[in-house]
Write a protein that holds these residues in place. Structure first.
Motif, PDB file in Angstrom:
ATOM      1  N   GLU A  46       0.832  -1.208   0.000  1.00 57.43           N
ATOM      2  CA  GLU A  46       0.000   0.000   0.000  1.00 57.43           C
ATOM      3  C   GLU A  46       0.868   1.260   0.000  1.00 57.43           C
ATOM      4  O   GLU A  46       0.632   2.212   0.755  1.00 57.43           O
ATOM      5  CB  GLU A  46      -0.953  -0.005   1.194  1.00 57.43           C
ATOM      6  CG  GLU A  46      -1.929  -1.176   1.178  1.00 57.43           C
ATOM      7  CD  GLU A  46      -2.824  -1.223   2.407  1.00 57.43           C
ATOM      8  OE1 GLU A  46      -2.498  -0.531   3.404  1.00 57.43           O
ATOM      9  OE2 GLU A  46      -3.822  -1.949   2.379  1.00 57.43           O
ATOM     10  N   TYR A  66       4.976   3.301   3.340  1.00 57.83           N
ATOM     11  CA  TYR A  66       4.599   1.926   2.994  1.00 57.83           C
ATOM     12  C   TYR A  66       4.231   1.178   4.268  1.00 57.83           C
ATOM     13  O   TYR A  66       4.605   1.572   5.379  1.00 57.83           O
ATOM     14  CB  TYR A  66       5.720   1.213   2.219  1.00 57.83           C
ATOM     15  CG  TYR A  66       7.027   1.043   2.961  1.00 57.83           C
ATOM     16  CD1 TYR A  66       7.228  -0.013   3.845  1.00 57.83           C
ATOM     17  CD2 TYR A  66       8.094   1.933   2.758  1.00 57.83           C
ATOM     18  CE1 TYR A  66       8.435  -0.183   4.511  1.00 57.83           C
ATOM     19  CE2 TYR A  66       9.305   1.782   3.415  1.00 57.83           C
ATOM     20  CZ  TYR A  66       9.465   0.720   4.297  1.00 57.83           C
ATOM     21  OH  TYR A  66      10.659   0.556   4.961  1.00 57.83           O
ATOM     22  N   ALA A  67       3.492   0.095   4.094  1.00 59.97           N
ATOM     23  CA  ALA A  67       2.991  -0.664   5.237  1.00 59.97           C
ATOM     24  C   ALA A  67       4.064  -1.570   5.820  1.00 59.97           C
ATOM     25  O   ALA A  67       4.937  -2.078   5.110  1.00 59.97           O
ATOM     26  CB  ALA A  67       1.793  -1.510   4.811  1.00 59.97           C
ATOM     27  N   ARG A  73       2.804   1.947   9.536  1.00 59.30           N
ATOM     28  CA  ARG A  73       3.345   2.439   8.269  1.00 59.30           C
ATOM     29  C   ARG A  73       4.707   3.089   8.499  1.00 59.30           C
ATOM     30  O   ARG A  73       5.005   3.590   9.589  1.00 59.30           O
ATOM     31  CB  ARG A  73       2.387   3.431   7.600  1.00 59.30           C
ATOM     32  CG  ARG A  73       1.079   2.759   7.156  1.00 59.30           C
ATOM     33  CD  ARG A  73       0.197   3.680   6.335  1.00 59.30           C
ATOM     34  NE  ARG A  73       0.773   4.060   5.059  1.00 59.30           N
ATOM     35  CZ  ARG A  73       0.811   3.273   3.987  1.00 59.30           C
ATOM     36  NH1 ARG A  73       0.339   2.026   4.046  1.00 59.30           N
ATOM     37  NH2 ARG A  73       1.340   3.696   2.853  1.00 59.30           N
TER      38      ARG A  73
END
Length: 425
Positions: A46, A66-67, A73
């Motif tokens: 994501e 980003y995850a 995150r």
């Protein structure tokens, strides 16, 4: 309720009488991932690019999140060449204690390697930078000792913390691998100090990494031998996870040899240290120590193919040596920079870091500005600027306020405490 660790049955991994090599090493990898709470399947990336800027001519810096594990995150600055020739290699920079994407060596490395023709991820470790509740650097939030609930092993907190740090790196590697301009077979990680500890373990469990360079680290030892040992340290990100990996060692071999064997399965590794690095206790672990560890890893691995090699800087102490010529040249041999050749690297001028820091108002703590530490480094390239802290913020202040529950150490701490409470039921 029993600890989750007690519910998993793994095959025997004894070195001299176990399953075939591939099955044995797969079992070792599974044990490490399980012990450090690294999920079998990583979360969807994501990834989101918030904005971009150009810190120096020819280089673009993208502000990205980003995850990672636990629904959290990671804020990152991703450096890339403005123009490219074919597929590019990728590099992930893994910081030492107190370091983050704001650290001089993170943004210098980002610009330098982007000039060389690579895409470079620099990010904030948990508790630092934008993952700190006050958006501070050198905060050391994750260094706090957190007591586990009654009935939960005392080292469990550190195992979970270390697992989060592993996933941070693995997701950065995955992020690079999904970028269309990056060759996923030419991704390297470079780790310094705490980052070397993290990166050495990540390289053992993530075959997506091709090359690993450890600077100021690689001392994966079972015994203190009169010096320092991760086993007896006080930092939750290192001592508890290292103790938990005693499951890898037995009367035939040491944990370090297993890590180096698994890294050799993955690809090449370089271990760089200063001969007088007191932080990593290198005076107690000279060339003979590394030679003995390498010999044990060769015996486990069955050959010396891809087994780590070492580089020692005489008289030097703790520092990010990968910015100097030997480290850059080694990385070029492994991942092949798009813009620099071996001949370019050999003749390239350098920048003396303490002079550069003073001229560009770059913050380096006095203890590390010393000539035998970071200040004395001669980094490849010239003309790179300091970058203002505001430019390296990924999220605008209002967006950070909305997102902080998936960014900060404090939020992760709440989730982790809840997970440990659930272990008791």
């Amino acid at each position: 309720m029993l600890s989750t660790l007690a519910l998993v049955s793994l095959p025997s991994v004894h070195a001299q009488a176990g399953p075939p090599l591939s099955a044995r090493d797969a079992a070792w990898r599974a044990q490490i991932r399980h012990t450090l709470y690294v999920p079998d399947e990583l979360p969807p990336l994501e990834a989101k690019t918030w904005s971009s800027f150009s810190p120096v001519a020819g280089v673009i810096a993208e502000r990205v999140t980003y995850a990672t594990a636990s629904g959290m995150r990671v804020p990152a600055i991703v450096y890339r060449p403005e123009k490219r020739k074919g597929k590019l290699p990728g590099i992930v920079v893994v910081n030492g204690h107190g370091g983050d994407k704001f650290a001089w060596y993170a943004f210098y490395s980002g610009m330098m390697f982007a000039r060389a023709g690579a895409v470079v991820v620099t990010y904030d470790p948990i508790g630092e930078g934008e993952r700190n509740i006050d958006r501070k650097s050198r905060a050391g939030s994750h260094d706090a000792i957190v007591a586990t609930p009654e009935g939960v092993p005392a080292d469990d907190w550190g195992q979970r913390l270390a697992g989060l740090m592993q996933v941070d790196v693995m997701q950065a590697v995955a992020y690079l691998g999904q970028r269309p301009e990056v060759d996923p077979k030419r991704i390297a990680t470079v780790g310094y100090s705490m980052g070397a500890f993290i990166t050495g373990i990540t390289g053992a469990i993530d075959p997506a990494i091709h090359a690993v360079l450890l600077s100021g680290g690689g001392t994966f030892d079972d015994e203190a031998d009169g010096g320092k040992s991760f086993d007896t340290g006080k930092l939750p990100c290192q001592a508890p996870p290292w103790r938990s990996l005693r499951i890898l060692g037995d009367e035939f071999h040491k944990r370090g040899a297993v890590l180096y064997t698994l890294n050799a399965d993955r690809g090449p590794m370089l271990v760089e240290n200063g001969s007088m690095d007191e932080v990593m206790d290198i005076p107690h672990r000279g060339p003979e120590w590394f030679a003995a560890m390498r010999a044990q890893a060769v015996a486990l691995h069955g050959s010396d193919r891809n087994l780590f090699t070492t580089h020692v800087d005489p008289g030097m102490s703790h520092r990010t040596a990968w910015v100097e010529r030997p480290g850059v040249a080694w990385l070029n041999e492994q991942i092949h920079f798009a813009n620099w050749t071996a001949a370019d690297i050999e003749r390239m001028p350098t920048t003396h870091i303490s002079d550069w820091a003073h001229a560009n108002d770059v913050d380096i703590t006095p203890n590390y500005m010393k000539e035998n530490r970071e200040g004395g480094l001669n980094a490849l390239g010239t003309g790179l600027p300091g970058i203002a802290r505001e430019q390296l913020m990924v999220l605008p202040a209002d967006e950070w306020e909305r997102e902080k529950n998936v960014l900060t150490y404090e939020s992760w701490k709440e989730k982790t405490m809840a997970a440990e409470q659930a272990m008791k039921r």
